[in-house]
Enzyme design. Structure first.
Site, PDB file in Angstrom:
ATOM      1  N   ASN A   1       0.876  -1.167   0.000  1.00 44.59           N
ATOM      2  CA  ASN A   1       0.000   0.000   0.000  1.00 44.59           C
ATOM      3  C   ASN A   1       0.917   1.222   0.000  1.00 44.59           C
ATOM      4  O   ASN A   1       1.500   1.575   1.029  1.00 44.59           O
ATOM      5  CB  ASN A   1      -0.890  -0.036   1.250  1.00 44.59           C
ATOM      6  CG  ASN A   1      -1.935   1.062   1.249  1.00 44.59           C
ATOM      7  OD1 ASN A   1      -1.830   2.020   0.474  1.00 44.59           O
ATOM      8  ND2 ASN A   1      -2.920   0.939   2.107  1.00 44.59           N
TER       9      ASN A   1
ATOM     10  N   ARG B   1      -2.730  -2.027  -3.405  1.00 43.03           N
ATOM     11  CA  ARG B   1      -3.957  -1.276  -3.171  1.00 43.03           C
ATOM     12  C   ARG B   1      -3.914  -0.054  -4.091  1.00 43.03           C
ATOM     13  O   ARG B   1      -2.978   0.746  -4.049  1.00 43.03           O
ATOM     14  CB  ARG B   1      -4.030  -0.806  -1.722  1.00 43.03           C
ATOM     15  CG  ARG B   1      -5.264   0.010  -1.530  1.00 43.03           C
ATOM     16  CD  ARG B   1      -5.366   0.639  -0.184  1.00 43.03           C
ATOM     17  NE  ARG B   1      -6.656   1.307  -0.144  1.00 43.03           N
ATOM     18  CZ  ARG B   1      -6.851   2.469   0.441  1.00 43.03           C
ATOM     19  NH1 ARG B   1      -5.886   3.077   1.060  1.00 43.03           N
ATOM     20  NH2 ARG B   1      -8.045   3.008   0.436  1.00 43.03           N
TER      21      ARG B   1
ATOM     22  N   HIS C   1     -13.392   2.590  -0.602  1.00 43.30           N
ATOM     23  CA  HIS C   1     -13.373   1.527   0.429  1.00 43.30           C
ATOM     24  C   HIS C   1     -13.950   0.225  -0.115  1.00 43.30           C
ATOM     25  O   HIS C   1     -14.417  -0.620   0.652  1.00 43.30           O
ATOM     26  CB  HIS C   1     -14.233   1.897   1.667  1.00 43.30           C
ATOM     27  CG  HIS C   1     -13.718   3.023   2.490  1.00 43.30           C
ATOM     28  ND1 HIS C   1     -14.553   3.958   3.064  1.00 43.30           N
ATOM     29  CD2 HIS C   1     -12.453   3.362   2.865  1.00 43.30           C
ATOM     30  CE1 HIS C   1     -13.834   4.835   3.746  1.00 43.30           C
ATOM     31  NE2 HIS C   1     -12.566   4.494   3.636  1.00 43.30           N
TER      32      HIS C   1
ATOM     33  N   ARG D   1     -13.467  15.280   7.267  1.00 45.24           N
ATOM     34  CA  ARG D   1     -14.205  15.628   6.035  1.00 45.24           C
ATOM     35  C   ARG D   1     -15.672  15.921   6.346  1.00 45.24           C
ATOM     36  O   ARG D   1     -16.268  15.255   7.188  1.00 45.24           O
ATOM     37  CB  ARG D   1     -14.133  14.469   5.034  1.00 45.24           C
ATOM     38  CG  ARG D   1     -12.741  14.248   4.474  1.00 45.24           C
ATOM     39  CD  ARG D   1     -12.680  13.030   3.586  1.00 45.24           C
ATOM     40  NE  ARG D   1     -11.568  12.180   3.977  1.00 45.24           N
ATOM     41  CZ  ARG D   1     -11.426  10.913   3.616  1.00 45.24           C
ATOM     42  NH1 ARG D   1     -12.308  10.336   2.838  1.00 45.24           N
ATOM     43  NH2 ARG D   1     -10.392  10.214   4.030  1.00 45.24           N
TER      44      ARG D   1
ATOM     45  N   GLU E   1      -8.219  -5.150   5.011  1.00 50.40           N
ATOM     46  CA  GLU E   1      -8.024  -4.837   3.591  1.00 50.40           C
ATOM     47  C   GLU E   1      -6.793  -5.549   3.031  1.00 50.40           C
ATOM     48  O   GLU E   1      -6.803  -5.977   1.882  1.00 50.40           O
ATOM     49  CB  GLU E   1      -7.930  -3.322   3.400  1.00 50.40           C
ATOM     50  CG  GLU E   1      -9.308  -2.681   3.556  1.00 50.40           C
ATOM     51  CD  GLU E   1      -9.297  -1.164   3.438  1.00 50.40           C
ATOM     52  OE1 GLU E   1      -9.001  -0.514   4.454  1.00 50.40           O
ATOM     53  OE2 GLU E   1      -9.575  -0.657   2.350  1.00 50.40           O
TER      54      GLU E   1
END
Ligand code: AMP
Length: 401
Positions: A7, A92, A181, A242, A387
């Site tokens: 990643n 990823r 996601h 956010r 993940e």
């Protein structure tokens, strides 16, 4: 089969090595941070529990991959006798545009899509590509597989992914909902179906990935049919920093009245909003907000209330989109760990079929579990996301094909 998962971020490189034939065991993992900045350091751990944490002289992703592979094959703390034992590398990748709908072997064409996707994911795709090219240089001949965050959402119908904007903006400028996601939503919805026991094709599932970034997805028959994040990961529920959904006219109003530039707006909506902006204690971590609220901080209590309320509204709207619901899944940092958040999201939803078992909800565990009462019409589950493992599984499946 040995799979290395990478990643690659703007200044970090996370790596995990899996032995897929030994119960998908993690052989080793590590994180190199502050690459290209002063104070670069690496954390590394192997399956024997041997740990390493020290400053390292890594100036770029290529040097990072080289260092990671040196560690993996090191006679003392390594876990491989030779690099050739690695069968594939899973990466990823954030944005696959409309062109990539499943995990794929990286080819020059796939790299072109990644470059195109940089337009919509400028903070991620360019670094993902650098990570792939670093692996190509350090591990020549080992196949690289791209696992895209957007891929799981490629099954959304147009009514879910189109905005109420002139159609040309979709056709010519690629403006649409993509969702993110995806690897996590795919993974936890798959585990939820297994835990439930009914065939995935018959199930209507809502997955709530509530971490630093947060998104909610409606899954029918194992496929994403709607998701809360949009063109970018800014849309949807409120997040750590956010804003999530706002009236788009607020942007125009603020730019006009406060003379804000696009960069200022970007910073405001992505980095200064969410529970950070609402809570006003300088933290975006829900644990800090919960602690402050417990000590009587009214703004933090309100931030938590708004956070849970927005999630509740998405659950309601996705139940309508799915025509009912079989399973609700909570996952990621806050979804897995905050019993108070889960209780507050489901508070008052008994009429919609949610009956939480308070004792089960209070249990802390790394295992997938059901936290609703046996007679709850909708099953509520906590499924820890993984993940890295999902990327390793996707990579192995591409390799087998
Ligand atoms: P993730 O992005 O999945 O790593 O999630 C990280 C976020 O999860 C943190 O910033 C916190 O906001 C949240 N989190 C983690 N543990 C807890 C907890 N015990 N209670 C509340 N929130 C938590």
């Amino acid at each position: 089969m040995i799979i290395l998962v990478i990643n690659a971020g703007s200044s970090s490189l996370k790596f995990t090595l899996f032995d897929m034939d030994d119960d998908k065991k993690v052989l080793a993992n590590g994180l190199i941070e502050r690459i290209g900045i002063e104070g670069t350091s690496m954390k590394y751990q192997n399956h024997k529990g041997e740990k390493f944490q020290e400053p390292v002289p890594v100036k770029n992703a290529r040097e990072g991959v080289k260092l990671a592979t040196d560690f993996l094959t090191d006679p003392k703390r390594g876990v491989l006798s030779k690099l050739e034992d690695i069968n594939a590398i899973g990466h990823r990748i954030v944005h696959g545009m409309e062109k990539i709908s499943k995990p794929v072997t990286v080819t020059p064409e796939v790299k072109e899509v990644l470059k195109e996707g940089s337009l919509l994911a400028p903070l991620h795709n360019p670094h993902n590509l650098v990570g792939i090219e670093a692996c190509e240089a350090v591990l020549p001949g080992v196949p690289n597989v791209g696992v895209f965050d957007t891929a799981f959402h490629s099954t959304m119908p147009p009514r879910a992914y189109l905005y109420g904007l002139p159609y040309e903006l979709y056709e010519n400028d690629h403006i649409r909902r993509y969702g993110f996601h995806g690897t996590s939503h795919a993974y936890v919805s798959g585990i939820a179906a297994k835990l439930d026991g009914r065939p995935a094709k018959d199930l209507r599932i809502i997955t709530a990935h509530l971490g630093n970034g947060a998104s909610i997805t409606a899954v029918r028959g194992g496929e994403s049919v709607d998701t809360s994040m949009g063109l970018t990961p800014l849309e949807g529920v409120i997040m750590g920093t956010r804003s999530g959904d706002i009236d788009p006219a607020i942007v125009i109003h603020l730019m006009k009245t406060k003379n804000l530039t696009p960069g200022d707006m970007d910073n405001l909506l992505n980095k200064k909003s969410g529970v950070l902006g609402l809570g006003g204690i300088g933290s975006s971590d829900l644990r800090d907000i919960e602690e402050a609220a417990n000590k009587g901080n009214a703004k933090c209590a309100l931030a938590l209330d708004i956070y849970a309320y927005r999630i509740k509204k998405y659950i309601g709207s996705y139940m309508a989109a799915l025509g009912g619901l079989d399973i609700l899944v909570f996952t990621a940092g806050a979804g897995e760990n905050s019993n108070t958040l889960r209780a507050s999201v489901l508070n008052g939803l008994e009429g919609l079929g949610f009956k939480l078992d308070p004792e089960k909800n209070n249990v802390r565990s790394p295992e997938p579990r059901v936290i609703s009462a046996p007679d709850s019409p909708v099953k509520v589950m906590v499924i820890p996301t993984n993940e890295e493992l999902a990327i390793a599984e996707f990579t192995a499946s591409v390799l087998k094909k």
